[in-house]
Design an enzyme around this catalytic site. Sequence first.
Site, PDB file in Angstrom:
ATOM      1  N   GLU A  48       0.654  -1.393   0.242  1.00  0.00           N
ATOM      2  CA  GLU A  48      -0.152   0.084  -0.217  1.00  0.00           C
ATOM      3  C   GLU A  48       1.002   1.697  -0.340  1.00  0.00           C
ATOM      4  O   GLU A  48       0.429   2.231  -0.633  1.00  0.00           O
ATOM      5  CB  GLU A  48      -1.280   0.124   1.443  1.00  0.00           C
ATOM      6  N   TYR A  91      -6.622   6.411   4.469  1.00  0.00           N
ATOM      7  CA  TYR A  91      -6.989   4.767   3.151  1.00  0.00           C
ATOM      8  C   TYR A  91      -6.068   4.031   3.360  1.00  0.00           C
ATOM      9  O   TYR A  91      -5.947   2.945   3.560  1.00  0.00           O
ATOM     10  CB  TYR A  91      -5.741   6.321   2.119  1.00  0.00           C
ATOM     11  N   ASP A 144      -9.659   6.458  -1.486  1.00  0.00           N
ATOM     12  CA  ASP A 144      -7.605   7.763  -2.171  1.00  0.00           C
ATOM     13  C   ASP A 144      -9.043   8.186  -3.519  1.00  0.00           C
ATOM     14  O   ASP A 144     -10.054   8.144  -3.412  1.00  0.00           O
ATOM     15  CB  ASP A 144      -7.332   6.592  -2.377  1.00  0.00           C
TER      16      ASP A 144
END
Length: 374
Positions: free
Chosen positions: A40, A123, A141
């Site tokens: 991520e 996020y 996002d």
Amino acid sequence: MFTPRARVPFRESLLAWFRQFQRDLPWRRTKDPYRIWISEIMLQQTRVAAVIPYYERFLERFPNVQALAEAPQEEVLRLWSGLGYYSRARNLQAAAQQIVARHGGEFPLDEESILALPGVGSYTGAAILSIAFGARRAVLDGNVARVLARLGAIRGDLRETKPWQSLQKTADELLDPQSPCDWNQAIMELGAIVCTPRAPQCLLCPVNKFCRARQSGEPESYPAKRKKRDAVQITLAAAVFWTAEGKTLLLPPPRAKNGKPAADDVATLVSRMWHFPTVAVRENPPEELRSFLGGILSSKNGELSLEPLGKVRHAVTYRNVTVLPFRARTARLPAIRGAKRIPLKELSTLPVSNLTRKIGRAALAELAHAVAKA
Ligand code: SF4
């Protein structure tokens, strides 16, 4: 955006599509929060294809939190070198050290501890919680926001506080409570490969019958484009020392300064990594570079001969950078405190920014050519 009853077929359509057509990505083959976290962070502002080789190399070298926490920072940055936005790598290591210090090296399971990690915002926190632990946290996002704005035909600057909060509420309502892991990945996948910024592929979209932007006939016009910041032109001059053996000299990573750096701050432009002696210039680049070198050389090297090499161009967010590299011709590499002497062709064995790589590549090509002709 949808009534509770309409959410059911919407979720079914998107999930069925995702389960059939999702891309096979390395981080989709694991539930390990450490690996999901690394992916991520790497995927922020970076394309999937660019991330995959970095992700694999990084995990081979740092297979767990402990290994990342204990590694020299220079090694972490070296493995990140070329991926850009290096504060991500620094934060990752600081977070790994925090996990070791506060959680015994085990990735924390609770939201508060995850959000307290450096570099982890709402996020990333929602992505880790939902994908690794199946928690009901909806991600939001830029990609997801664009999809939601198109589904609801919402215009305006989505990053403003109110629209963003409203989109988060919509994302929370749409989240499939039975499959938060697949749901979040499905909506991200839709934004990445179907509902793309400039050319949404509405004919192939599994949720096109729910989409108001498509009904308008101009789906790509949602949401309104964000105003771009005016570009700033920056000129730098860099000294590429080059000996008969092909060695050059790099300065150590500059320290962060207090306060907001200027647009042409060299430390920022070289991502606080190893770099060629570089200075921002305005009127007389060779003289300004010579004067800069005079200030950092620990020994007198006499009059330095500076020969221009080909220009290098580089763009970072709103900055358009032109670098004027100069071959600094000296019999021996000068003494500069903390500097490293390495073969120019081995530049990438050190953590260096993309800008430094570009200068090195361009200089090497030109200097090697000149040697071959001599
Ligand atoms: Fe995006 Fe088109 Fe699908 Fe609407 S129909 S979500 S605009 S791809």
